[in-house]
Design a protein around this motif. Structure first.
Motif, PDB file in Angstrom:
ATOM      1  N   SER A 243       0.844  -1.429   0.136  1.00  0.00           N
ATOM      2  CA  SER A 243       0.170  -0.025   0.281  1.00  0.00           C
ATOM      3  C   SER A 243       1.193   1.285  -0.190  1.00  0.00           C
ATOM      4  O   SER A 243       0.580   2.602  -0.326  1.00  0.00           O
ATOM      5  CB  SER A 243      -1.208   0.118   1.546  1.00  0.00           C
ATOM      6  OG  SER A 243       0.001   0.023   2.238  1.00  0.00           O
ATOM      7  N   ALA A 244       1.876   1.195   0.574  1.00  0.00           N
ATOM      8  CA  ALA A 244       2.886   2.155   0.220  1.00  0.00           C
ATOM      9  C   ALA A 244       4.295   2.752  -0.737  1.00  0.00           C
ATOM     10  O   ALA A 244       4.378   3.320  -1.072  1.00  0.00           O
ATOM     11  CB  ALA A 244       3.737   1.835   1.820  1.00  0.00           C
TER      12      ALA A 244
ATOM     13  N   ALA B  21       1.031   2.576  -8.281  1.00  0.00           N
ATOM     14  CA  ALA B  21       0.703   1.274  -8.947  1.00  0.00           C
ATOM     15  C   ALA B  21      -0.356   0.682  -8.906  1.00  0.00           C
ATOM     16  O   ALA B  21      -1.198   1.597  -8.522  1.00  0.00           O
ATOM     17  CB  ALA B  21       1.473   0.778  -7.565  1.00  0.00           C
ATOM     18  N   ARG B  22      -0.545   0.585 -10.238  1.00  0.00           N
ATOM     19  CA  ARG B  22      -1.255  -0.291 -10.847  1.00  0.00           C
ATOM     20  C   ARG B  22      -1.618  -1.697 -10.801  1.00  0.00           C
ATOM     21  O   ARG B  22      -1.031  -2.579 -11.897  1.00  0.00           O
ATOM     22  CB  ARG B  22      -1.869   0.819 -12.404  1.00  0.00           C
ATOM     23  CG  ARG B  22      -1.697   2.034 -12.165  1.00  0.00           C
ATOM     24  CD  ARG B  22      -2.006   2.293 -13.500  1.00  0.00           C
ATOM     25  NE  ARG B  22      -2.724   2.065 -14.240  1.00  0.00           N
ATOM     26  CZ  ARG B  22      -3.255   2.812 -15.076  1.00  0.00           C
ATOM     27  NH1 ARG B  22      -3.854   3.634 -15.343  1.00  0.00           N
ATOM     28  NH2 ARG B  22      -4.493   1.635 -15.650  1.00  0.00           N
TER      29      ARG B  22
ATOM     30  N   VAL C 111       8.914  -5.131 -11.115  1.00  0.00           N
ATOM     31  CA  VAL C 111       7.902  -5.482 -11.058  1.00  0.00           C
ATOM     32  C   VAL C 111       7.090  -6.034  -9.626  1.00  0.00           C
ATOM     33  O   VAL C 111       7.852  -6.158  -9.251  1.00  0.00           O
ATOM     34  CB  VAL C 111       7.372  -7.015 -11.932  1.00  0.00           C
ATOM     35  CG1 VAL C 111       6.062  -6.717 -11.837  1.00  0.00           C
ATOM     36  CG2 VAL C 111       7.913  -6.369 -13.401  1.00  0.00           C
ATOM     37  N   ALA C 112       6.092  -5.412  -8.695  1.00  0.00           N
ATOM     38  CA  ALA C 112       5.926  -5.461  -7.487  1.00  0.00           C
ATOM     39  C   ALA C 112       5.023  -6.432  -7.580  1.00  0.00           C
ATOM     40  O   ALA C 112       4.139  -6.309  -9.003  1.00  0.00           O
ATOM     41  CB  ALA C 112       5.527  -3.913  -6.798  1.00  0.00           C
ATOM     42  N   VAL C 113       5.263  -7.650  -7.191  1.00  0.00           N
ATOM     43  CA  VAL C 113       3.723  -8.491  -6.406  1.00  0.00           C
ATOM     44  C   VAL C 113       3.713  -8.796  -5.118  1.00  0.00           C
ATOM     45  O   VAL C 113       4.267  -8.641  -3.687  1.00  0.00           O
ATOM     46  CB  VAL C 113       4.816  -9.835  -6.845  1.00  0.00           C
ATOM     47  CG1 VAL C 113       4.156 -11.441  -6.521  1.00  0.00           C
ATOM     48  CG2 VAL C 113       5.717 -10.148  -8.457  1.00  0.00           C
ATOM     49  N   ARG C 114       2.058  -9.377  -4.793  1.00  0.00           N
ATOM     50  CA  ARG C 114       1.423  -9.304  -3.850  1.00  0.00           C
ATOM     51  C   ARG C 114       0.113 -10.140  -3.491  1.00  0.00           C
ATOM     52  O   ARG C 114      -0.251 -10.449  -4.779  1.00  0.00           O
ATOM     53  CB  ARG C 114       0.788  -7.663  -3.531  1.00  0.00           C
ATOM     54  CG  ARG C 114      -0.482  -7.125  -4.041  1.00  0.00           C
ATOM     55  CD  ARG C 114      -0.609  -5.846  -3.542  1.00  0.00           C
ATOM     56  NE  ARG C 114      -2.438  -5.235  -3.875  1.00  0.00           N
ATOM     57  CZ  ARG C 114      -2.733  -3.938  -4.031  1.00  0.00           C
ATOM     58  NH1 ARG C 114      -2.492  -3.505  -3.404  1.00  0.00           N
ATOM     59  NH2 ARG C 114      -3.760  -4.060  -5.068  1.00  0.00           N
TER      60      ARG C 114
ATOM     61  N   HIS D  43      -4.089  -9.747   0.831  1.00  0.00           N
ATOM     62  CA  HIS D  43      -3.468  -8.810   1.737  1.00  0.00           C
ATOM     63  C   HIS D  43      -2.747  -7.626   0.742  1.00  0.00           C
ATOM     64  O   HIS D  43      -1.778  -7.623   1.518  1.00  0.00           O
ATOM     65  CB  HIS D  43      -2.501  -9.363   2.709  1.00  0.00           C
ATOM     66  CG  HIS D  43      -3.205 -10.567   3.850  1.00  0.00           C
ATOM     67  ND1 HIS D  43      -3.588 -10.432   4.578  1.00  0.00           N
ATOM     68  CD2 HIS D  43      -2.827 -12.275   3.213  1.00  0.00           C
ATOM     69  CE1 HIS D  43      -4.308 -11.925   4.927  1.00  0.00           C
ATOM     70  NE2 HIS D  43      -3.560 -13.288   4.335  1.00  0.00           N
ATOM     71  N   PRO D  44      -3.640  -6.488   0.222  1.00  0.00           N
ATOM     72  CA  PRO D  44      -3.215  -5.776  -0.284  1.00  0.00           C
ATOM     73  C   PRO D  44      -2.658  -4.505   0.253  1.00  0.00           C
ATOM     74  O   PRO D  44      -1.605  -4.227  -0.234  1.00  0.00           O
ATOM     75  CB  PRO D  44      -4.542  -5.034  -0.802  1.00  0.00           C
ATOM     76  CG  PRO D  44      -5.781  -5.405   0.101  1.00  0.00           C
ATOM     77  CD  PRO D  44      -5.263  -6.309   0.091  1.00  0.00           C
TER      78      PRO D  44
END
Length: 78
Positions: free
Chosen positions: A11-12, A16-17, A41-44, A48-49
């Motif tokens: 969330s920080a 981010a899309r 590339v970010a992965v989540r 738990h967004p």
């Protein structure tokens, strides 16, 4: 924007899309990805967004996708 680092709260990551695969589970059990400035590339975890994001280079993502296409991880789905 502060420096983006591995394990930071997803969330920080400003701007981010996040998106997930069309094959994702309708109950929300899926992985989401977001392209970052500079090419990483970010992965989540979609459940738990605000949780931690893992940050990968384009090369790392490309290698993972190719391995998945080649069936290297098929045993994990059984």
């Amino acid at each position: 924007m502060d420096e983006i680092s591995n394990g930071m709260a997803a969330s920080a990551i400003e701007g981010a899309r996040w998106r997930k695969s069309a094959y994702s589970n309708p109950s929300g059990n899926c992985v989401e990805v977001a392209p970052l400035p500079g090419g990483d590339v970010a992965v989540r975890n979609s459940r738990h967004p605000a949780g931690p994001a893992l940050i990968y280079s384009r090369g790392e993502i490309a290698a993972f996708i190719q391995a998945a296409k080649n069936g290297d991880f098929d045993d994990l789905a059984l």
